[in-house]
Design a protein around this motif. Structure first.
Motif, mmCIF file in Angstrom:
data_model
loop_
_atom_site.group_PDB
_atom_site.id
_atom_site.type_symbol
_atom_site.label_atom_id
_atom_site.label_comp_id
_atom_site.label_asym_id
_atom_site.label_seq_id
_atom_site.Cartn_x
_atom_site.Cartn_y
_atom_site.Cartn_z
ATOM 1 N N LYS A 291 1.898 67.381 -100.133
ATOM 2 C CA LYS A 291 3.219 66.783 -100.266
ATOM 3 C C LYS A 291 4.124 67.137 -99.091
ATOM 4 N N ALA A 292 4.003 68.373 -98.592
ATOM 5 C CA ALA A 292 4.826 68.785 -97.454
ATOM 6 C C ALA A 292 4.467 67.987 -96.195
ATOM 7 N N VAL A 293 3.180 67.798 -95.973
ATOM 8 C CA VAL A 293 2.741 67.031 -94.806
ATOM 9 C C VAL A 293 3.225 65.593 -94.907
ATOM 10 N N LEU A 294 3.076 65.001 -96.091
ATOM 11 C CA LEU A 294 3.527 63.623 -96.261
ATOM 12 C C LEU A 294 5.035 63.508 -96.095
ATOM 13 N N PHE A 295 5.767 64.493 -96.573
ATOM 14 C CA PHE A 295 7.224 64.466 -96.413
ATOM 15 C C PHE A 295 7.604 64.439 -94.937
ATOM 16 N N VAL A 296 6.933 65.253 -94.144
ATOM 17 C CA VAL A 296 7.202 65.273 -92.699
ATOM 18 C C VAL A 296 6.840 63.930 -92.074
ATOM 19 N N PHE A 297 5.670 63.416 -92.437
ATOM 20 C CA PHE A 297 5.238 62.126 -91.887
ATOM 21 C C PHE A 297 6.241 61.022 -92.225
ATOM 22 N N LEU A 298 6.686 60.997 -93.472
ATOM 23 C CA LEU A 298 7.596 59.935 -93.888
ATOM 24 C C LEU A 298 8.966 60.084 -93.239
ATOM 25 N N ALA A 299 9.424 61.324 -93.071
ATOM 26 C CA ALA A 299 10.698 61.543 -92.376
ATOM 27 C C ALA A 299 10.604 61.055 -90.933
ATOM 28 N N VAL A 300 9.488 61.362 -90.285
ATOM 29 C CA VAL A 300 9.282 60.892 -88.906
ATOM 30 C C VAL A 300 9.234 59.360 -88.879
ATOM 31 N N ALA A 301 8.555 58.762 -89.864
ATOM 32 C CA ALA A 301 8.447 57.301 -89.909
ATOM 33 C C ALA A 301 9.817 56.640 -90.031
ATOM 34 N N VAL A 302 10.718 57.251 -90.806
ATOM 35 C CA VAL A 302 12.064 56.699 -90.944
ATOM 36 C C VAL A 302 12.817 56.794 -89.622
ATOM 37 N N VAL A 303 12.759 57.948 -88.976
ATOM 38 C CA VAL A 303 13.477 58.157 -87.719
ATOM 39 C C VAL A 303 12.945 57.229 -86.626
ATOM 40 N N VAL A 304 11.626 57.103 -86.565
ATOM 41 C CA VAL A 304 11.001 56.283 -85.526
ATOM 42 C C VAL A 304 11.471 54.834 -85.608
ATOM 43 N N ARG A 305 11.777 54.381 -86.788
ATOM 44 C CA ARG A 305 12.222 52.994 -86.951
ATOM 45 C C ARG A 305 13.535 52.706 -86.229
ATOM 46 N N PHE A 306 14.267 53.728 -85.863
ATOM 47 C CA PHE A 306 15.538 53.546 -85.149
ATOM 48 C C PHE A 306 15.459 54.050 -83.705
ATOM 49 N N SER A 307 14.256 54.220 -83.178
ATOM 50 C CA SER A 307 14.101 54.909 -81.898
ATOM 51 C C SER A 307 13.961 54.006 -80.684
ATOM 52 N N ALA A 308 13.688 52.720 -80.857
ATOM 53 C CA ALA A 308 13.420 51.849 -79.710
ATOM 54 C C ALA A 308 14.703 51.602 -78.918
ATOM 55 N N ARG A 309 14.646 51.859 -77.619
ATOM 56 C CA ARG A 309 15.805 51.661 -76.755
ATOM 57 C C ARG A 309 15.505 50.709 -75.597
ATOM 58 N N GLN A 310 14.293 50.156 -75.525
ATOM 59 C CA GLN A 310 13.957 49.272 -74.421
ATOM 60 C C GLN A 310 14.799 47.997 -74.484
#
Length: 530
Positions: free
Chosen positions: A31-50
């Motif tokens: 559960k801890a690993v998945l929580f980290v993965f999902l948090a990263v997935a949410v952040v990544v969705r707002f990361s594109a700056r090109q």
């Protein structure tokens, strides 16, 4: 759908038992690993700056147009573009609130992408069970396909959101046939058609499946439930009806002149794109989800070590896979008939039922260690592959703008050939640069797809080049942003370049054309000096 979901799941064994302390530690770590993965997935969705490429920049240019008035309106822009209006209306309202900055216009897609998790989980819970629904949500959030389109200013995240919501309405209609569920199904059907025209293929496929169900009624539904569901889908035409005039014009005058119809091999290609494309991570993930898809369609766990496969397939995986695959089949067949091109991004229309198959397939792994390992590896591969894809440069527009700012001066002219490079460049080039597209000599912010192929076939590149030379005069540069890789421009850009070269032999390449592996929208920038 509920009756086909419950029966095959009743006898699937639960997770194989581990010693209690070890199982508890492993479960917490998982559960801890998945929580980290999902948090990263949410952040990544707002990361594109090109910089925005053609499709994104065109979307913004259309959406920022006024809804009414004496000039060009949003609806006029859509008639020239060939798209339905729903996403653009939503983006118009978003722009009114938050502006046209790159982060702002992409954030809308990210939020729609995340909003789809709710109806997707509810749909999966009703159709494939709670455990599979959790897997479906995790694999969606870490999907490279979903990650990329969360960062693109286009309608594909909205397509997924509406598909999941429509699936919920369809399941509720088949289960209880309430007026509310039928109205929701009609609304979602109409909104899907108003979001992307490929959604018609999904609606036709679902309607065809319902007709098959009528021929062989399910005990829990009988004949009435599929008939009511068909009526709900048909009623979606009332939602679409206000756009019929625009749709008719687009059918007669726009299309996809930038590409060719696909072969049926594109169906298998779509599965690869959903897994992340031709990268190491994508191909590895494709290998894993192929196994999960097979298990979801035909697999039944015997115990922690063995899986029984029924070659006839089992419900609900068989039906879900049929809906996903037949949607793609209908799309290819229709494309061959009407001449429309295939684009991987359009396959978002079939993505939701495929996700449910994958989530169901993962639950066939009843050994806890194997189950957790599959989910963690799939999520990690999806995140790594998806981030690599969404981080790739999408256009050389920013690089070209830097070169123009460094080497140009007020009064210089930039010709853009083909015009499909224009929308991206219009957002980046210096404001003092005179920018025109070939062959219309129009501003670069929007591509007019009206009778596109016929227009380009009749165009004269020499006349366009002479007009640019006259505007620049004897003291200013003429720049040419161009690429020879675009259909309908096979000779036109060559004519422009040849005329400029003959008139101004002092020419140099100030920006080299990038490779497709490095940048999606690539072109060269030439300078023709006085």
């Amino acid at each position: 759908m509920t009756d086909v979901a419950v029966r095959p799941l009743e006898n699937i064994p639960g997770p194989a038992a581990e010693s209690r302390p070890r199982a508890k530690r492993a479960g917490l770590a998982f559960k801890a690993v998945l929580f980290v993965f999902l948090a990263v997935a949410v952040v990544v969705r707002f990361s594109a700056r090109q910089a925005l490429w053609l499709d994104e920049a065109q979307s913004v240019a259309i959406a920022r147009l006024p809804l009414t008035g004496p000039g060009t309106t949003l609806f006029d822009g859509l008639r020239q573009d060939g798209s339905p209006p729903l996403y653009y209306l939503l983006l118009h309202g978003w722009i009114e609130l938050f502006g046209v900055g790159t982060f702002a216009v992409r954030a809308l897609s990210a939020l729609m992408n995340l909003a789809a998790v709710g109806p997707l989980f509810l749909l999966a819970r009703r159709v494939v069970g709670v455990r599979a629904a959790r897997v479906t949500a995790v694999l969606y959030l870490t999907s490279p396909f979903a990650l990329y389109f969360a960062t693109e200013t286009r309608m594909y995240s909205l397509v997924v959101l509406l598909t999941a919501a429509g699936g919920l309405a369809l399941e509720a209609t088949l289960r209880r046939r309430s007026p509310g569920s039928v109205a929701a199904l009609a609304l979602c059907s109409g909104m899907l058609a108003l979001t992307h025209y490929w959604c018609f293929y999904l609606l036709f496929t679902v309607a065809g499946w319902l007709l098959l169900v009528l021929a062989r009624p399910r005990p829990a539904w009988g004949v009435r439930a599929p008939l009511v569901a068909l009526g709900g889908i048909a009623a979606g035409s009332l939602v679409f009806a206000p756009w019929l005039g625009g749709f008719s014009y687009q059918m007669a005058h726009t299309g996809t002149p930038w590409g060719e119809p696909a072969t049926f091999a594109a169906i298998a290609h779509a599965y690869g794109q959903w897994a992340g494309g031709p990268t190491t991570q994508g191909r590895t993930l494709l290998f894993l989800i192929t196994g999960l898809a097979a298990a979801g369609v035909a697999g039944r766990a015997v115990d922690g070590r063995y899986v029984l496969f029924d070659l006839k397939g089992m419900e609900p995986g068989r039906t879900l896979f049929l809906l996903a695959t037949m949607t793609l089949f209908v799309a290819v067949a229709a494309g061959k008939v009407v001449g429309n091109a295939w684009a991987d991004r359009y396959t978002a229309t079939a993505f939701v039922p495929f996700l449910l198959v994958i989530g169901l397939g993962a639950t066939v792994a009843v050994d806890s260690r194997l189950f957790r390992g599959i989910i963690v590896v799939c999520a990690l591969l999806g995140l790594v592959g998806g981030y690599g894809d969404l981080s790739r440069t999408r256009t050389q527009a920013s690089e070209a703008a830097s070169a123009l700012a460094r080497l140009g001066r007020p009064g210089d002219v930039l010709l853009v050939c083909p015009d499909q490079l224009g929308p991206g460049l219009s957002r980046t080039v210096p404001a003092w640069m005179h920018v025109h597209v070939v062959p219309t000599y129009a501003p670069p912010d929007r591509v007019d797809w009206t009778d596109y192929q016929e227009r380009n076939a009749k165009a004269n590149g020499v006349i366009v080049a002479d007009r640019a030379l006259a505007e620049a005069g004897p003291a200013n540069n003429v720049f040419l942003a161009g690429s020879g890789a675009y259909r309908t421009y096979e000779t036109l850009c060559t004519q422009v370049r040849g005329r400029l070269q003959d008139s101004r032999p002092r020419a140099d390449e100030v920006m080299r054309q990038g490779t497709p592996a490095r940048v999606w929208e690539n072109f060269t920038l030439l300078r023709f000096q006085p």
